[in-house]
Write an enzyme that holds these catalytic residues in place. Structure first.
Site, PDB file in Angstrom:
ATOM      1  N   HIS A   1     -12.330  -2.391   5.288  1.00  0.00           N
ATOM      2  CA  HIS A   1     -10.939  -2.535   5.735  1.00  0.00           C
ATOM      3  C   HIS A   1     -10.838  -2.531   7.256  1.00  0.00           C
ATOM      4  O   HIS A   1     -11.646  -1.902   7.924  1.00  0.00           O
ATOM      5  CB  HIS A   1     -10.088  -1.389   5.177  1.00  0.00           C
ATOM      6  CG  HIS A   1      -9.933  -1.430   3.690  1.00  0.00           C
ATOM      7  ND1 HIS A   1     -10.374  -0.429   2.860  1.00  0.00           N
ATOM      8  CD2 HIS A   1      -9.385  -2.365   2.884  1.00  0.00           C
ATOM      9  CE1 HIS A   1     -10.098  -0.736   1.608  1.00  0.00           C
ATOM     10  NE2 HIS A   1      -9.494  -1.920   1.588  1.00  0.00           N
ATOM     11  N   GLY A   2      -9.838  -3.221   7.790  1.00  0.00           N
ATOM     12  CA  GLY A   2      -9.588  -3.198   9.234  1.00  0.00           C
ATOM     13  C   GLY A   2     -10.353  -4.297   9.973  1.00  0.00           C
ATOM     14  O   GLY A   2     -10.837  -5.244   9.361  1.00  0.00           O
TER      15      GLY A   2
ATOM     16  N   GLY B   1     -10.832  -5.827   1.998  1.00  0.00           N
ATOM     17  CA  GLY B   1     -11.372  -5.943   3.360  1.00  0.00           C
ATOM     18  C   GLY B   1     -11.761  -7.370   3.689  1.00  0.00           C
ATOM     19  O   GLY B   1     -12.759  -7.620   4.364  1.00  0.00           O
TER      20      GLY B   1
ATOM     21  N   ASP C   1      -6.802   3.667  -7.521  1.00  0.00           N
ATOM     22  CA  ASP C   1      -8.019   3.754  -6.713  1.00  0.00           C
ATOM     23  C   ASP C   1      -8.616   5.143  -6.876  1.00  0.00           C
ATOM     24  O   ASP C   1      -8.241   6.086  -6.181  1.00  0.00           O
ATOM     25  CB  ASP C   1      -7.690   3.455  -5.243  1.00  0.00           C
ATOM     26  CG  ASP C   1      -8.922   3.535  -4.346  1.00  0.00           C
ATOM     27  OD1 ASP C   1      -9.992   3.946  -4.840  1.00  0.00           O
ATOM     28  OD2 ASP C   1      -8.805   3.203  -3.155  1.00  0.00           O
TER      29      ASP C   1
ATOM     30  N   ASN D   1      -7.870  -9.670  -0.968  1.00  0.00           N
ATOM     31  CA  ASN D   1      -6.856  -8.887  -0.258  1.00  0.00           C
ATOM     32  C   ASN D   1      -6.885  -9.144   1.249  1.00  0.00           C
ATOM     33  O   ASN D   1      -7.936  -9.029   1.875  1.00  0.00           O
ATOM     34  CB  ASN D   1      -7.113  -7.397  -0.489  1.00  0.00           C
ATOM     35  CG  ASN D   1      -6.768  -6.961  -1.892  1.00  0.00           C
ATOM     36  OD1 ASN D   1      -6.570  -7.779  -2.775  1.00  0.00           O
ATOM     37  ND2 ASN D   1      -6.690  -5.666  -2.094  1.00  0.00           N
TER      38      ASN D   1
ATOM     39  N   ASP E   1      -1.046  -1.514  -4.082  1.00  0.00           N
ATOM     40  CA  ASP E   1      -2.407  -1.576  -3.538  1.00  0.00           C
ATOM     41  C   ASP E   1      -2.924  -0.152  -3.281  1.00  0.00           C
ATOM     42  O   ASP E   1      -2.218   0.679  -2.696  1.00  0.00           O
ATOM     43  CB  ASP E   1      -2.317  -2.372  -2.219  1.00  0.00           C
ATOM     44  CG  ASP E   1      -3.658  -2.668  -1.595  1.00  0.00           C
ATOM     45  OD1 ASP E   1      -4.644  -2.777  -2.343  1.00  0.00           O
ATOM     46  OD2 ASP E   1      -3.709  -2.828  -0.353  1.00  0.00           O
ATOM     47  N   HIS E   2      -4.140   0.132  -3.698  1.00  0.00           N
ATOM     48  CA  HIS E   2      -4.785   1.442  -3.458  1.00  0.00           C
ATOM     49  C   HIS E   2      -3.927   2.643  -3.854  1.00  0.00           C
ATOM     50  O   HIS E   2      -3.731   3.564  -3.047  1.00  0.00           O
ATOM     51  CB  HIS E   2      -5.196   1.590  -1.982  1.00  0.00           C
ATOM     52  CG  HIS E   2      -6.324   0.699  -1.579  1.00  0.00           C
ATOM     53  ND1 HIS E   2      -7.620   0.891  -1.999  1.00  0.00           N
ATOM     54  CD2 HIS E   2      -6.342  -0.426  -0.825  1.00  0.00           C
ATOM     55  CE1 HIS E   2      -8.388  -0.061  -1.500  1.00  0.00           C
ATOM     56  NE2 HIS E   2      -7.638  -0.885  -0.795  1.00  0.00           N
TER      57      HIS E   2
ATOM     58  N   SER F   1       0.861  -1.196   0.000  1.00  0.00           N
ATOM     59  CA  SER F   1       0.000   0.000   0.000  1.00  0.00           C
ATOM     60  C   SER F   1       0.893   1.240   0.000  1.00  0.00           C
ATOM     61  O   SER F   1       2.112   1.145   0.198  1.00  0.00           O
ATOM     62  CB  SER F   1      -0.875   0.013   1.256  1.00  0.00           C
ATOM     63  OG  SER F   1      -0.046   0.187   2.396  1.00  0.00           O
TER      64      SER F   1
ATOM     65  N   SER G   1     -10.077  -9.720   5.480  1.00  0.00           N
ATOM     66  CA  SER G   1      -9.734 -10.273   6.794  1.00  0.00           C
ATOM     67  C   SER G   1     -10.988 -10.275   7.664  1.00  0.00           C
ATOM     68  O   SER G   1     -11.761  -9.311   7.636  1.00  0.00           O
ATOM     69  CB  SER G   1      -8.683  -9.397   7.492  1.00  0.00           C
ATOM     70  OG  SER G   1      -7.485  -9.398   6.767  1.00  0.00           O
TER      71      SER G   1
END
Ligand code: G3H
Ligand code: ZN
Length: 283
Positions: free
Chosen positions: A179-180, A208, A103, A229, A81-82, A49, A210
Protein backbone atom coordinates in the site's frame (compact mmCIF):
# COMPACT_ATOMS: atom_id res chain seq x y z
CA UNK A 1 -27.32 -0.31 -11.22
CA UNK A 2 -26.17 -1.56 -7.84
CA UNK A 3 -25.03 -5.18 -7.97
CA UNK A 4 -23.07 -7.46 -5.65
CA UNK A 5 -19.31 -7.75 -5.92
CA UNK A 6 -19.48 -11.38 -7.01
CA UNK A 7 -21.84 -10.56 -9.92
CA UNK A 8 -19.13 -8.30 -11.33
CA UNK A 9 -16.17 -10.47 -10.42
CA UNK A 10 -17.64 -13.79 -11.57
CA UNK A 11 -17.73 -12.49 -15.14
CA UNK A 12 -14.18 -11.13 -14.81
CA UNK A 13 -13.01 -14.52 -13.46
CA UNK A 14 -14.70 -16.42 -16.32
CA UNK A 15 -13.48 -14.08 -19.05
CA UNK A 16 -10.02 -13.34 -17.69
CA UNK A 17 -10.05 -9.61 -17.06
CA UNK A 18 -9.95 -7.40 -13.94
CA UNK A 19 -12.25 -4.72 -12.55
CA UNK A 20 -10.92 -1.62 -10.81
CA UNK A 21 -11.92 -1.02 -7.20
CA UNK A 22 -11.34 2.65 -6.51
CA UNK A 23 -11.32 4.19 -3.02
CA UNK A 24 -13.92 6.89 -2.39
CA UNK A 25 -13.99 9.59 0.30
CA UNK A 26 -16.11 12.33 -1.22
CA UNK A 27 -18.57 13.19 -3.98
CA UNK A 28 -15.99 14.25 -6.56
CA UNK A 29 -14.23 10.88 -6.42
CA UNK A 30 -17.54 9.02 -6.77
CA UNK A 31 -18.53 11.15 -9.76
CA UNK A 32 -15.13 10.73 -11.43
CA UNK A 33 -15.38 6.94 -11.12
CA UNK A 34 -18.94 6.68 -12.40
CA UNK A 35 -18.38 9.06 -15.34
CA UNK A 36 -15.27 7.11 -16.35
CA UNK A 37 -17.12 3.78 -16.10
CA UNK A 38 -20.05 5.05 -18.17
CA UNK A 39 -17.82 6.56 -20.85
CA UNK A 40 -15.96 3.26 -21.23
CA UNK A 41 -18.93 0.99 -20.60
CA UNK A 42 -17.09 -0.71 -17.76
CA UNK A 43 -18.31 -2.41 -14.58
CA UNK A 44 -16.76 -0.82 -11.49
CA UNK A 45 -16.38 -1.17 -7.74
CA UNK A 46 -16.63 1.82 -5.40
CA UNK A 47 -14.87 1.01 -2.17
CA UNK A 48 -14.52 2.81 1.14
CA UNK A 49 -11.87 2.04 3.73
CA UNK A 50 -12.46 2.39 7.47
CA UNK A 51 -10.52 5.66 7.29
CA UNK A 52 -12.82 6.85 4.50
CA UNK A 53 -15.89 5.97 6.56
CA UNK A 54 -14.47 7.77 9.57
CA UNK A 55 -13.82 10.86 7.44
CA UNK A 56 -17.14 11.06 5.59
CA UNK A 57 -19.48 8.97 7.77
CA UNK A 58 -20.94 5.62 6.74
CA UNK A 59 -24.34 7.20 6.00
CA UNK A 60 -22.83 9.71 3.57
CA UNK A 61 -20.68 7.14 1.77
CA UNK A 62 -23.59 4.68 1.56
CA UNK A 63 -25.95 7.37 0.26
CA UNK A 64 -23.43 8.67 -2.30
CA UNK A 65 -22.58 5.16 -3.44
CA UNK A 66 -26.19 4.05 -3.76
CA UNK A 67 -27.32 7.15 -5.65
CA UNK A 68 -24.33 6.84 -7.98
CA UNK A 69 -24.92 3.14 -8.56
CA UNK A 70 -28.67 3.49 -9.12
CA UNK A 71 -28.17 6.31 -11.63
CA UNK A 72 -25.33 4.55 -13.44
CA UNK A 73 -25.87 2.72 -16.72
CA UNK A 74 -23.17 0.20 -15.80
CA UNK A 75 -22.98 -2.37 -12.98
CA UNK A 76 -21.59 -0.85 -9.77
CA UNK A 77 -20.77 -2.58 -6.48
CA UNK A 78 -20.37 -0.72 -3.19
CA UNK A 79 -17.66 -2.39 -1.15
CA UNK A 80 -16.10 -2.04 2.31
CA UNK A 81 -12.30 -2.13 1.94
CA UNK A 82 -10.12 -3.70 4.69
CA UNK A 83 -12.88 -4.16 7.26
CA UNK A 84 -11.24 -5.27 10.50
CA UNK A 85 -14.13 -4.58 12.84
CA UNK A 86 -17.06 -7.02 12.92
CA UNK A 87 -19.61 -4.40 14.02
CA UNK A 88 -18.57 -1.98 11.31
CA UNK A 89 -18.92 -4.70 8.69
CA UNK A 90 -22.46 -5.35 9.92
CA UNK A 91 -23.16 -1.61 9.85
CA UNK A 92 -22.06 -1.40 6.21
CA UNK A 93 -24.31 -4.32 5.30
CA UNK A 94 -27.22 -2.60 7.07
CA UNK A 95 -26.51 0.59 5.14
CA UNK A 96 -26.74 -1.15 1.78
CA UNK A 97 -23.16 -2.04 0.85
CA UNK A 98 -23.27 -4.88 -1.69
CA UNK A 99 -19.85 -6.31 -0.85
CA UNK A 100 -17.61 -6.31 2.23
CA UNK A 101 -14.02 -7.20 3.01
CA UNK A 102 -13.12 -8.92 6.24
CA UNK A 103 -9.39 -8.38 6.68
CA UNK A 104 -8.25 -10.94 9.23
CA UNK A 105 -4.70 -10.97 7.90
CA UNK A 106 -3.31 -9.76 11.22
CA UNK A 107 -4.42 -13.03 12.86
CA UNK A 108 -3.00 -16.55 12.71
CA UNK A 109 -4.56 -18.83 10.09
CA UNK A 110 -7.13 -20.53 12.37
CA UNK A 111 -8.41 -17.22 13.71
CA UNK A 112 -8.50 -15.64 10.26
CA UNK A 113 -10.58 -18.62 9.08
CA UNK A 114 -12.95 -18.36 12.06
CA UNK A 115 -13.65 -14.61 11.73
CA UNK A 116 -13.93 -14.78 7.92
CA UNK A 117 -16.33 -17.72 8.14
CA UNK A 118 -18.55 -15.83 10.57
CA UNK A 119 -18.77 -12.80 8.24
CA UNK A 120 -19.35 -14.99 5.16
CA UNK A 121 -22.25 -16.84 6.84
CA UNK A 122 -24.02 -13.61 7.77
CA UNK A 123 -23.28 -11.74 4.55
CA UNK A 124 -24.33 -14.64 2.33
CA UNK A 125 -27.58 -15.00 4.28
CA UNK A 126 -28.53 -11.50 3.10
CA UNK A 127 -27.05 -11.82 -0.40
CA UNK A 128 -23.84 -9.81 0.10
CA UNK A 129 -20.50 -11.04 -1.23
CA UNK A 130 -17.28 -11.16 0.77
CA UNK A 131 -13.57 -10.59 0.20
CA UNK A 132 -10.96 -11.86 2.67
CA UNK A 133 -7.19 -11.53 2.88
CA UNK A 134 -4.60 -14.24 3.36
CA UNK A 135 -0.93 -13.38 3.79
CA UNK A 136 0.10 -9.87 4.86
CA UNK A 137 0.29 -6.96 2.42
CA UNK A 138 2.92 -4.38 3.46
CA UNK A 139 2.65 -0.59 3.57
CA UNK A 140 0.13 1.92 4.91
CA UNK A 141 -3.59 1.87 4.09
CA UNK A 142 -5.26 4.58 6.16
CA UNK A 143 -5.27 3.24 9.72
CA UNK A 144 -3.66 -0.13 8.89
CA UNK A 145 0.13 -0.12 8.99
CA UNK A 146 2.13 -3.23 8.12
CA UNK A 147 5.91 -3.00 8.37
CA UNK A 148 7.57 -4.27 5.16
CA UNK A 149 9.51 -6.82 7.24
CA UNK A 150 6.26 -8.27 8.57
CA UNK A 151 4.68 -8.66 5.13
CA UNK A 152 4.29 -12.34 4.23
CA UNK A 153 3.36 -13.86 0.88
CA UNK A 154 0.26 -16.04 0.49
CA UNK A 155 0.85 -19.78 0.40
CA UNK A 156 -1.18 -21.50 -2.38
CA UNK A 157 -2.05 -24.62 -0.35
CA UNK A 158 -3.06 -22.51 2.65
CA UNK A 159 -5.19 -20.43 0.29
CA UNK A 160 -7.03 -23.57 -0.88
CA UNK A 161 -7.72 -24.64 2.70
CA UNK A 162 -8.82 -21.09 3.59
CA UNK A 163 -11.28 -20.83 0.68
CA UNK A 164 -12.68 -24.34 1.24
CA UNK A 165 -13.28 -23.66 4.93
CA UNK A 166 -14.60 -20.08 4.72
CA UNK A 167 -16.48 -20.18 1.37
CA UNK A 168 -15.27 -16.63 0.75
CA UNK A 169 -16.18 -15.19 -2.68
CA UNK A 170 -12.88 -13.54 -3.64
CA UNK A 171 -9.46 -13.54 -2.06
CA UNK A 172 -6.88 -10.78 -1.57
CA UNK A 173 -3.39 -12.21 -1.84
CA UNK A 174 0.07 -10.96 -0.88
CA UNK A 175 2.37 -11.40 -3.89
CA UNK A 176 4.81 -8.48 -3.69
CA UNK A 177 2.65 -5.33 -3.82
CA UNK A 178 2.36 -2.83 -0.95
CA UNK A 179 0.00 0.00 0.00
CA UNK A 180 1.04 3.62 -0.55
CA UNK A 181 3.84 5.10 -2.67
CA UNK A 182 6.61 2.66 -3.70
CA UNK A 183 10.22 3.53 -2.93
CA UNK A 184 11.59 1.19 -5.63
CA UNK A 185 9.88 -0.79 -8.38
CA UNK A 186 7.64 -3.53 -6.96
CA UNK A 187 8.50 -7.10 -7.98
CA UNK A 188 5.49 -9.34 -8.26
CA UNK A 189 5.69 -13.09 -7.70
CA UNK A 190 3.87 -14.22 -10.87
CA UNK A 191 4.40 -17.95 -10.27
CA UNK A 192 2.68 -17.54 -6.93
CA UNK A 193 -0.36 -15.81 -8.51
CA UNK A 194 -0.63 -18.68 -11.01
CA UNK A 195 -0.31 -21.35 -8.30
CA UNK A 196 -2.91 -19.66 -6.05
CA UNK A 197 -5.36 -19.29 -8.95
CA UNK A 198 -4.99 -22.97 -9.84
CA UNK A 199 -5.48 -23.96 -6.21
CA UNK A 200 -8.57 -21.87 -5.40
CA UNK A 201 -10.21 -21.13 -8.78
CA UNK A 202 -12.09 -18.03 -7.53
CA UNK A 203 -11.59 -14.31 -8.33
CA UNK A 204 -8.30 -12.99 -6.89
CA UNK A 205 -7.69 -9.46 -5.62
CA UNK A 206 -4.54 -7.36 -5.97
CA UNK A 207 -4.08 -4.66 -3.32
CA UNK A 208 -1.43 -1.94 -3.41
CA UNK A 209 -1.77 -1.70 -7.19
CA UNK A 210 -0.98 2.02 -7.58
CA UNK A 211 2.50 2.52 -8.98
CA UNK A 212 2.79 -1.05 -10.30
CA UNK A 213 4.15 -0.95 -13.89
CA UNK A 214 1.57 -1.58 -16.63
CA UNK A 215 3.24 -4.73 -17.96
CA UNK A 216 3.23 -6.28 -14.49
CA UNK A 217 -0.48 -5.48 -14.10
CA UNK A 218 -1.24 -7.03 -17.50
CA UNK A 219 0.64 -10.18 -16.59
CA UNK A 220 -1.05 -10.40 -13.18
CA UNK A 221 -4.45 -10.13 -14.87
CA UNK A 222 -3.57 -12.82 -17.41
CA UNK A 223 -2.68 -15.13 -14.48
CA UNK A 224 -5.94 -14.66 -12.61
CA UNK A 225 -6.19 -11.30 -10.83
CA UNK A 226 -9.79 -10.03 -11.21
CA UNK A 227 -10.10 -7.10 -8.79
CA UNK A 228 -7.47 -4.37 -8.67
CA UNK A 229 -7.45 -1.85 -5.83
CA UNK A 230 -6.38 1.70 -6.56
CA UNK A 231 -6.24 4.51 -4.03
CA UNK A 232 -2.82 6.22 -4.04
CA UNK A 233 -2.78 6.96 -7.80
CA UNK A 234 -6.10 8.81 -7.43
CA UNK A 235 -4.85 10.80 -4.43
CA UNK A 236 -1.80 11.88 -6.42
CA UNK A 237 -3.85 12.89 -9.49
CA UNK A 238 -6.37 14.79 -7.35
CA UNK A 239 -3.88 16.78 -5.28
CA UNK A 240 -1.46 17.47 -8.15
CA UNK A 241 -4.27 18.96 -10.25
CA UNK A 242 -5.52 21.10 -7.36
CA UNK A 243 -2.01 22.31 -6.52
CA UNK A 244 -1.50 23.18 -10.18
CA UNK A 245 -4.78 25.08 -10.36
CA UNK A 246 -4.06 27.09 -7.22
CA UNK A 247 -0.57 27.91 -8.39
CA UNK A 248 -2.07 29.45 -11.52
CA UNK A 249 -5.01 31.07 -9.75
CA UNK A 250 -4.02 31.55 -6.08
CA UNK A 251 -6.86 33.95 -5.29
CA UNK A 252 -9.66 31.65 -6.39
CA UNK A 253 -11.95 30.84 -3.46
CA UNK A 254 -14.64 28.78 -5.24
CA UNK A 255 -14.46 25.11 -4.10
CA UNK A 256 -16.15 24.04 -7.36
CA UNK A 257 -13.45 25.68 -9.44
CA UNK A 258 -10.71 24.27 -7.23
CA UNK A 259 -12.03 20.69 -6.96
CA UNK A 260 -13.20 20.42 -10.59
CA UNK A 261 -9.70 19.92 -12.06
CA UNK A 262 -9.02 17.34 -9.33
CA UNK A 263 -12.06 15.38 -10.40
CA UNK A 264 -11.12 15.53 -14.10
CA UNK A 265 -7.56 14.38 -13.36
CA UNK A 266 -8.85 11.37 -11.39
CA UNK A 267 -11.26 10.52 -14.18
CA UNK A 268 -8.41 10.33 -16.71
CA UNK A 269 -6.41 8.02 -14.42
CA UNK A 270 -9.46 5.80 -13.86
CA UNK A 271 -10.09 5.50 -17.60
CA UNK A 272 -6.46 4.50 -18.22
CA UNK A 273 -6.77 1.83 -15.54
CA UNK A 274 -10.03 0.47 -16.94
CA UNK A 275 -8.44 0.04 -20.37
CA UNK A 276 -5.36 -1.58 -18.83
CA UNK A 277 -7.37 -3.99 -16.64
CA UNK A 278 -9.54 -5.07 -19.60
CA UNK A 279 -12.85 -4.04 -18.03
CA UNK A 280 -13.63 -1.37 -20.67
CA UNK A 281 -16.53 -2.54 -22.84
CA UNK A 282 -17.48 -5.35 -20.42
CA UNK A 283 -20.55 -3.74 -18.80
O1 G3H B 1 -7.23 -1.35 -0.51
C1 G3H B 1 -6.81 -0.42 -1.21
C2 G3H B 1 -5.67 -0.57 -2.12
O2 G3H B 1 -5.00 -1.75 -1.84
C3 G3H B 1 -4.83 0.67 -2.24
O3 G3H B 1 -3.56 0.46 -2.81
O4 G3H B 1 -2.19 2.38 -2.03
O5 G3H B 1 -1.54 1.07 -4.03
O6 G3H B 1 -3.51 2.54 -4.15
P1 G3H B 1 -2.66 1.69 -3.28
ZN1 ZN C 1 -5.60 -2.67 0.22
Amino acid sequence: MLVTGIEILQDAHKNNYAVGAFNVNNMEIVQAIIEAAEELNSPVILQASQGGLKYAGVEYIAALGKVAAEKAKVPVALHLDHGTDFQQIMLCIRHGFSSVMIDGSQYELEENIAITKKVVEIAHAVGISVEAELGKIGGIEDDIVVDEREATFTDPMEAKLFVDKTKVDYLAIAVGTAHGVYKGEPKLDFDRIKAIKEAVNIPLVLHGSSGVPNDAIEKAVSLGINKINIDTDLRIAFTDAIKDFLKKDPDNIDPRKILGPGKEAMKEVIKEKMRLFGSAGRA
